[in-house]
Design a protein around this motif. Structure first.
Motif, mmCIF file in Angstrom:
data_model
loop_
_atom_site.group_PDB
_atom_site.id
_atom_site.type_symbol
_atom_site.label_atom_id
_atom_site.label_comp_id
_atom_site.label_asym_id
_atom_site.label_seq_id
_atom_site.Cartn_x
_atom_site.Cartn_y
_atom_site.Cartn_z
ATOM 1 N N SER A 149 9.767 -2.177 18.082
ATOM 2 C CA SER A 149 9.841 -3.436 17.128
ATOM 3 C C SER A 149 8.376 -3.998 17.092
ATOM 4 O O SER A 149 7.678 -4.224 17.983
ATOM 5 N N THR A 150 8.030 -4.142 15.795
ATOM 6 C CA THR A 150 6.430 -4.446 15.625
ATOM 7 C C THR A 150 6.253 -5.008 14.060
ATOM 8 O O THR A 150 7.175 -4.911 13.363
ATOM 9 N N ALA A 151 5.047 -5.416 13.916
ATOM 10 C CA ALA A 151 4.508 -5.878 12.419
ATOM 11 C C ALA A 151 3.106 -5.258 12.464
ATOM 12 O O ALA A 151 2.481 -5.222 13.232
ATOM 13 N N PRO A 152 2.765 -5.374 11.316
ATOM 14 C CA PRO A 152 1.229 -5.220 10.834
ATOM 15 C C PRO A 152 0.270 -5.909 11.419
ATOM 16 O O PRO A 152 0.484 -7.200 11.658
ATOM 17 N N ALA A 153 -0.834 -5.551 11.868
ATOM 18 C CA ALA A 153 -1.929 -6.247 12.511
ATOM 19 C C ALA A 153 -2.867 -7.135 11.341
ATOM 20 O O ALA A 153 -3.383 -8.157 11.572
ATOM 21 N N TYR A 154 -2.764 -6.617 10.094
ATOM 22 C CA TYR A 154 -3.711 -7.062 9.114
ATOM 23 C C TYR A 154 -2.837 -7.233 7.662
ATOM 24 O O TYR A 154 -1.988 -6.690 7.474
ATOM 25 N N ARG A 155 -3.444 -8.238 7.207
ATOM 26 C CA ARG A 155 -2.724 -8.544 5.903
ATOM 27 C C ARG A 155 -2.836 -7.614 4.776
ATOM 28 O O ARG A 155 -1.815 -7.569 4.060
ATOM 29 N N PHE A 156 -3.975 -7.070 4.522
ATOM 30 C CA PHE A 156 -4.400 -6.202 3.620
ATOM 31 C C PHE A 156 -4.643 -4.938 3.952
ATOM 32 O O PHE A 156 -5.304 -4.537 5.042
ATOM 33 N N ARG A 157 -3.657 -3.805 3.603
ATOM 34 C CA ARG A 157 -3.788 -2.628 3.913
ATOM 35 C C ARG A 157 -3.566 -1.450 2.739
ATOM 36 O O ARG A 157 -2.691 -1.031 2.495
ATOM 37 N N GLY A 158 -4.767 -1.643 2.114
ATOM 38 C CA GLY A 158 -4.884 -1.001 0.779
ATOM 39 C C GLY A 158 -5.111 0.653 0.768
ATOM 40 O O GLY A 158 -6.047 1.094 1.623
ATOM 41 N N ALA A 159 -4.630 1.068 -0.207
ATOM 42 C CA ALA A 159 -4.943 2.594 -0.365
ATOM 43 C C ALA A 159 -4.944 3.043 -1.771
ATOM 44 O O ALA A 159 -4.828 2.377 -2.607
ATOM 45 N N ASN A 160 -5.225 4.395 -1.830
ATOM 46 C CA ASN A 160 -5.213 4.893 -3.452
ATOM 47 C C ASN A 160 -4.800 6.433 -3.143
ATOM 48 O O ASN A 160 -4.871 6.984 -1.807
ATOM 49 N N ASN A 161 -4.462 6.985 -4.248
ATOM 50 C CA ASN A 161 -3.925 8.287 -3.967
ATOM 51 C C ASN A 161 -4.475 9.339 -5.117
ATOM 52 O O ASN A 161 -3.620 9.968 -5.819
ATOM 53 N N PRO A 162 -5.830 9.156 -5.635
ATOM 54 C CA PRO A 162 -6.273 10.012 -6.516
ATOM 55 C C PRO A 162 -6.186 11.583 -6.271
ATOM 56 O O PRO A 162 -6.450 11.908 -4.966
ATOM 57 N N GLN A 163 -6.017 12.417 -7.088
ATOM 58 C CA GLN A 163 -6.138 13.679 -6.952
ATOM 59 C C GLN A 163 -7.680 14.387 -6.814
ATOM 60 O O GLN A 163 -7.903 15.275 -6.004
ATOM 61 N N GLY A 164 -8.539 13.485 -7.302
ATOM 62 C CA GLY A 164 -9.780 13.897 -7.319
ATOM 63 C C GLY A 164 -10.410 14.601 -8.550
ATOM 64 O O GLY A 164 -10.265 15.764 -8.625
#
Length: 780
Positions: free
Chosen positions: A249-264
């Protein structure tokens, strides 16, 4: 004579009437016996439980308790038996007797009854009114449970009598069934005064003496993270999946958790790899989303792109960016200024917003562009990297930049009032930073959420900074990692926040680069090699994150897959150790049996990027660890695996370049000996000829050929499986030491007539063979 039958009929009818009356009277009388009570679940001061099944044994009569746990039922007589049942509870049978009130404390089936379940058939049960995000999460869970196994996974709103395991999935407050299961099984959602945003609870329980998993989220994203937890708890087999008793039972510690997924793009350019399919880039997004990411870069401004629609279908946030003085049309030469327009991917002009006509053109351009902005959540403005204005009229650029961002943001917020706006203070001078702080302190800037702190924001490092803040070094506290962050947060007004924009994709020439990179590895692979940094990233995270609301990280390829996963798991729970998160990653992607060896390999790989390559036995250790782990990865996982092959590809390449370096160093040593002997004996030309003979020798051994072939074969497989190859393979033919330069200088020395000059040049050549390896072009 009258017939007597005229008297018999009434007597028979009356008799029948009284018989039926007595029977009906008795039946009605029996049905009038009412029994009621309240049902609880055996806890002290427990409230009543609704939805409990109550039936009369041997009949079809069945009712359920109301929301307060109360019930009332009509029984035939005192011998009637009431049956109280509910999934997860021990069924109880009670003889009514002469009682009119029966209160029941149901007892939960002990979870210990089922320690482990090996499931071959799983049913995911959704709420009756499940929304699109919940359905999409169920689909993802179904796909990932069965992608590498022969188990059957179905989705329904009803139980499957043939299933080994049921997974109840959905929003905690949207389903009567889930709410009852939560209550009965004592499942506690993360909360204080109200359920935590994006929180979830997952628990393995027993329902009807059979295993089940209850997975609930406080909101749509919570449901997604609950599914991620199920996948992390799973041990995948060829014919089944195994779950051991667990509860989270848990919740995120931070509001913003951003990512990207480029192949490069750069890596694709050099490796000539195929483009990802739609399913492949979706799977990379899901890797990070299931790990806890809640925000992703949008590739297009509009909401109609497939990527944006996919992200929104899971209720994930999207972010877009603006370089405010970037103009896309033709401009007068007088408007142009500063920026980094020589970057090949920049197809526009940088204009000076202090020129009234240029500013007007910029605002007009952004007004039109913002009309096409889709339903995105976060808008970031970049002060540089690339961009900005170097014109004297714009100094300090920080103030001019902030004012321009304010004007553009007001246009954006009229169209999209819920946008979260951030400004990135990259590539500024100290004066530019102070100007932003002063501007924000003048009055409340309601249009702005805060500062995006990224590459070039730190005035204690030279990365994208032409000027350092010397005052910060007098009492540096914890040092460059967070001293300037503390200063920034202190300088900001209380209503402004910091959201990180961290570069965890590069290991050299970067915001958080390796302090002492191994030069030969840097030269061989550049900034974008396949790499892992669990120890360093954990240290960096703990240093910088206390000052912020989260992180929307920067990446430009797939080579940092581990780093991104690692970072997102810490954003969910920063209290975990580097080893815990690494163990988890390895268990998910390589299986239980191989996870320990792969964890050791990942930590060794981090050491290898700093230890001297020529003498580092860690290169062999990393190679052996990954090789042995591969033998323990289940066949069904290995069949479609590309991640292990990428780790193994790096191992083979590191072996190759280590052997190459050792060979070149030995050649340099022999050349030094010849040249030193020549200086001693005076036979200069002979020593030069001997040295040139060494330089003409083959620089590829049999062992090197074996490792190169292995790396190539693995690269072909990873390219086929996932459109990815290690860029280092395409630089194997370059020398690590300056053998070409040495050869050219020796030829030049030989043609020199003056013996004195020749001797001086030979001495310089000897010294050059002892220099450190030059990094070369690491930005490729």
């Amino acid at each position: 004579m009258k017939k007597t039958t005229t008297h018999i009929k009434p007597i028979w009818f009356i008799s029948l009437f009284f018989t039926l009356t007595i029977f009906v009277s008795q039946f009605v009388s029996a049905q009038d016996k009412k029994v009621g009570g309240i049902i609880t679940i055996g806890e002290v001061n427990s409230p009543g439980v609704g939805g409990i099944n109550i039936s009369i044994k041997g009949t079809s009569v069945k009712i359920v308790s109301d929301n307060d746990g109360e019930y009332s039922i009509l029984v035939s007589d005192e011998k009637s038996v009431l049956i109280y049942s509910y999934p997860g509870m021990i069924t109880q049978e009670i003889v009514v007797g002469n009682r009119s009130r029966i209160d029941i404390d149901l007892i939960k089936i002990p979870a210990e009854k089922i320690q482990t379940v090996d499931a071959t058939q799983i049913r995911i049960i959704l709420n009756e009114n499940a929304g699109m995000p919940e359905q999409n999460v169920a689909n993802v869970l179904q796909d990932r449970l069965q992608v590498n196994s022969k188990i059957k996974v179905s989705i329904s709103k009803q139980k499957d009598p043939n299933a080994d395991l049921h997974i109840y999935l959905g929003l905690a407050t949207k389903s009567d069934l889930l709410d009852k299961l939560i209550k009965i099984n004592n499942i506690r959602l993360p909360r204080r005064s109200k359920p935590s945003a994006e929180g979830f609870a997952v628990k393995m329980v027993t329902l009807d003496n059979a295993p089940a998993i209850i997975a609930v989220g406080t909101d749509n994203r919570g449901v997604l993270y609950a599914a991620g937890e199920i996948l992390r708890q799973m041990e995948l087999g060829k014919q089944s999946v195994r779950f051991k008793t667990f509860e989270v039972s848990t919740a995120p510690a931070y509001r913003f958790r951003g990512a990207n997924n480029p192949q490069g793009g750069t890596m694709r350019k050099y490796t000539k790899s195929r483009a990802w399919t739609t399913d492949e880039w979706k799977n990379v997004i899901l890797d990070y989303a299931l790990a806890g990411a809640n925000c992703f870069y949008a590739e297009e401004w509009g909401s109609t792109s497939e990527r944006t629609r996919f992200l929104k279908s899971f209720d994930l946030m999207t972010t877009v960016g603006i370089r405010p003085n970037q103009y896309y049309g033709e401009t007068p030469e007088a408007w142009k200024s500063g920026g980094l327009a020589d970057w090949e991917w920049i197809k526009s002009n940088w204009v000076c917003p202090s020129i009234p006509e240029a500013r007007e053109a910029l605002l007009k351009q952004w007004t039109e562009k913002l009309k096409t902005l889709g339903d995105h959540d976060i808008l970031r403005f970049y002060a540089g990297d690339p961009g900005g204005c170097r014109d004297e009229r714009c100094k300090p650029w920080g103030k001019t930049f902030a004012l321009l961002c304010e004007d553009i943001s007001k246009i954006a917020l009229k169209i999209h009032p819920d946008l979260i706006v951030l400004i990135a203070n990259q590539d500024l001078t100290n004066e530019g930073d102070f100007a932003i702080f002063d501007y924000l302190s003048e009055k409340s800037q309601e249009w702005l959420y805060g500062i995006a702190y990224g590459p070039g924001s730190n005035a204690m490092t030279w990365y994208f900074r032409n000027q350092l803040n010397d005052q910060m070094f007098e009492y540096p506290g914890y040092g460059w990692l967070n001293r300037y962050l503390a200063e920034t947060l202190n300088a900001l007004p209380k209503d402004q926040k910091i959201v990180h924009y961290s570069d965890i994709t590069h290991w050299i020439m970067a915001q958080y680069n390796v302090e002492n990179p191994e030069r030969n590895i840097a030269k061989s692979f550049g900034r974008r090699t396949w790499h892992t940094r669990p120890v360093a990233l954990h240290e960096i995270f703990q240093a910088i994150m206390p000052f912020s609301q989260g992180d929307i990280i920067y990446t430009e390829g797939y080579h940092d897959h581990f780093n991104q996963y690692f970072w997102h798991r810490l954003l969910m729970n920063p209290h975990r150790s580097a080893k815990e998160v690494t163990d988890e990653y390895c268990k998910i992607y390589f299986g239980e049996k191989a996870s320990d060896l792969m964890t050791q390999a990942i930590f060794q790989l981090e050491k290898n990027i700093e230890l001297p390559l020529a003498t580092n036995d860690g290169i062999d250790r990393y190679y052996d660890l990954v090789k042995e782990a591969g033998k323990l990865i289940p066949e069904n996982l290995m069949e479609k695996d590309h991640l292990w092959k990428l780790f193994m590809q790096k191992a083979a390449l590191d072996k190759y370049i280590q052997l190459k370096l050792q060979l070149e160093l030995k050649q340099e040593e022999r050349i030094r000996q010849y040249l030193e002997q020549g200086l001693e004996s005076g036979k200069l030309n002979k020593s030069i000829d001997q040295s040139l003979t060494v330089l003409a020798e083959p620089r590829v051994t049999k062992d090197m050929t074996v490792y190169r072939k292995e790396a190539n074969q693995l690269g072909i497989k990873t390219e086929q499986l996932f459109g990815i190859r290690n860029v280092g393979y395409f630089k194997l033919d370059q020398h690590l030491r300056d053998m070409e330069g040495l050869s050219d200088s020796l030829k030049k020395i030989k043609s020199t007539r003056s013996k004195k000059e020749k001797m001086e040049m030979i001495s310089i050549a000897i010294k050059n063979t002892q220099k450190k390896t030059d990094y070369g072009r690491v930005h490729w």
